[in-house]
Scaffold this active site. Structure first.
Site, PDB file in Angstrom:
ATOM      1  N   PRO A 162       0.814  -1.210   0.000  1.00  0.00           N
ATOM      2  CA  PRO A 162       0.000   0.000   0.000  1.00  0.00           C
ATOM      3  C   PRO A 162       0.851   1.264   0.000  1.00  0.00           C
ATOM      4  CG  PRO A 162      -0.719  -1.520   1.703  1.00  0.00           C
ATOM      5  CD  PRO A 162       0.604  -1.995   1.204  1.00  0.00           C
ATOM      6  N   GLU A 163       0.732   2.039  -1.034  1.00  0.00           N
ATOM      7  CA  GLU A 163       1.204   3.409  -0.981  1.00  0.00           C
ATOM      8  C   GLU A 163      -0.062   4.241  -1.099  1.00  0.00           C
ATOM      9  OE1 GLU A 163       4.710   4.827  -2.625  1.00  0.00           O
ATOM     10  OE2 GLU A 163       5.657   2.872  -2.862  1.00  0.00           O
ATOM     11  N   LYS A 221      -0.792   8.092   3.613  1.00  0.00           N
ATOM     12  CA  LYS A 221      -1.118   6.682   3.796  1.00  0.00           C
ATOM     13  C   LYS A 221      -1.903   6.445   5.072  1.00  0.00           C
ATOM     14  CE  LYS A 221       3.420   6.016   2.088  1.00  0.00           C
ATOM     15  NZ  LYS A 221       4.691   5.303   2.162  1.00  0.00           N
ATOM     16  N   ARG A 239       1.898  -9.276   7.323  1.00  0.00           N
ATOM     17  CA  ARG A 239       3.150  -8.795   7.907  1.00  0.00           C
ATOM     18  C   ARG A 239       2.983  -8.209   9.296  1.00  0.00           C
ATOM     19  NH1 ARG A 239       7.608  -7.550   4.590  1.00  0.00           N
ATOM     20  NH2 ARG A 239       8.528  -6.725   6.455  1.00  0.00           N
ATOM     21  N   ARG A 248      16.895   3.240   2.101  1.00  0.00           N
ATOM     22  CA  ARG A 248      15.998   2.438   1.261  1.00  0.00           C
ATOM     23  C   ARG A 248      16.665   2.109  -0.065  1.00  0.00           C
ATOM     24  NH1 ARG A 248      10.879   2.887   3.002  1.00  0.00           N
ATOM     25  NH2 ARG A 248      10.741   0.883   1.989  1.00  0.00           N
TER      26      ARG A 248
END
Length: 269
Positions: A2-3, A59, A129, A257
């Site tokens: 999900p972004e 988000k 997760r 990242r």
DNA sequence: ACTCGTGTTAGCTG
DNA sequence: TCAGCTAACACGAG
């Protein structure tokens, strides 16, 4: 993954399928997902209430209720929202893999939070997760403006006024809210700006370009079904080439990242 | 078998 | 005050 676009799809699911239904029971027993609330605290705040409106910034989602509390939901890295009807119909949104929604999940042990409605249906946060989060009265104002709506003047101040690498700045939810790792790579590639450049060294034209490409990329991703539909996303791997100029893609790390960029159009320092 | 990762954030260090 | 790092979560992919 999900972004912002995937979260918007989840928000829309809640808006069209969950509003107005009375909350009959709440499973808030996952104390990691519901932290810092102890089990039962969210339940007590929501029992007998109805969901009134579903909002999103970046988000983060928050849902107004008919009671005194707002319910905050974050999908984390793999969360999905499923809203079910009494007779089995399902409306879902959130995490996508590849270009299609996953099949409706059935494993109850991956339900991390559930609102049971008096009509027999439910709203579930499904999250393998366990990186999603549910909390009462989230501090939405701590976030920057929504990445899809931020004005250029604000964007310049919030993103363009830091010595930090521009990609790290885009990922900082307190600067602008809603840009994740894939979306950041897509936007920087569209704007042909190297991700490790200090944000405050971008000239006015570059900041304006970044702002425009950010809004365009978000609009396209919402329309096409997710961030993975971005032009450069499929080329974020070894051996791939820039889909615009054909130069090899390069891999590096920015802001902790994994980062992929065109070796020619977005050259390393 | 082993490593990496689409996200966030508290807590720590410099 | 800012910036960067680590751990925590638990699973899928390569």
């Amino acid at each position: 993954m999900p972004e912002l676009p995937e979260v918007e799809s989840a928000r829309a699911v809640i808006e069209r399928s969950a509003l107005g239904r009375r909350i009959d029971d709440v499973d808030d027993t996952d104390s990691w997902v519901c932290r810092p609330h102890p089990p039962g605290e969210i339940r007590a705040a929501l029992l007998g209430r109805r969901l009134v409106a579903a909002h999103r910034r970046g988000k983060s989602m928050w849902i107004e209720t008919s009671g005194d509390h707002v319910l905050g939901i974050h999908l984390g890295m793999r969360g999905r929202i499923l809203v079910t009807e009494r007779h089995g119909g399902v409306d879902e949104g959130g995490d996508y893999v590849g270009t299609r929604p996953q099949r409706t999940p059935v494993k109850a042990e991956w339900d991390r939070f559930t609102l049971h409605f008096a009509d027999g249906g439910a709203l579930r946060l499904f999250d393998k997760r366990r990186l999603g989060r549910v909390r009462l009265d989230p501090d939405i104002e701590a976030l920057g403006p929504d990445a899809g709506e931020v004005r250029l003047a604000d964007f310049r101040k919030l993103v363009g006024a830091s010595r930090t690498p521009v990609k790290a700045r885009l990922l900082d939810q307190h600067a602008v809210a809603g840009v994740g790792n894939l979306l950041a790579d897509e936007v920087l590639w569209q704007a042909a700006i190297a991700p490790e450049r200090p944000a405050d060294e971008l000239d006015a034209a570059e900041v304006a370009r970044l702002h425009r490409e950010l809004r365009t990329a978000i609009r396209h991703a919402i329309k096409r079904g997710g961030v993975h539909t971005g032009e450069v996303i499929a080329h974020r791997k070894a051996g791939e080439h820039c889909p615009r100029c054909g130069a090899p893609m390069r891999r590096t790390e920015v802001g902790g990242r994994t980062t992929w960029a065109c070796s020619v159009e977005q050259p390393a320092g």
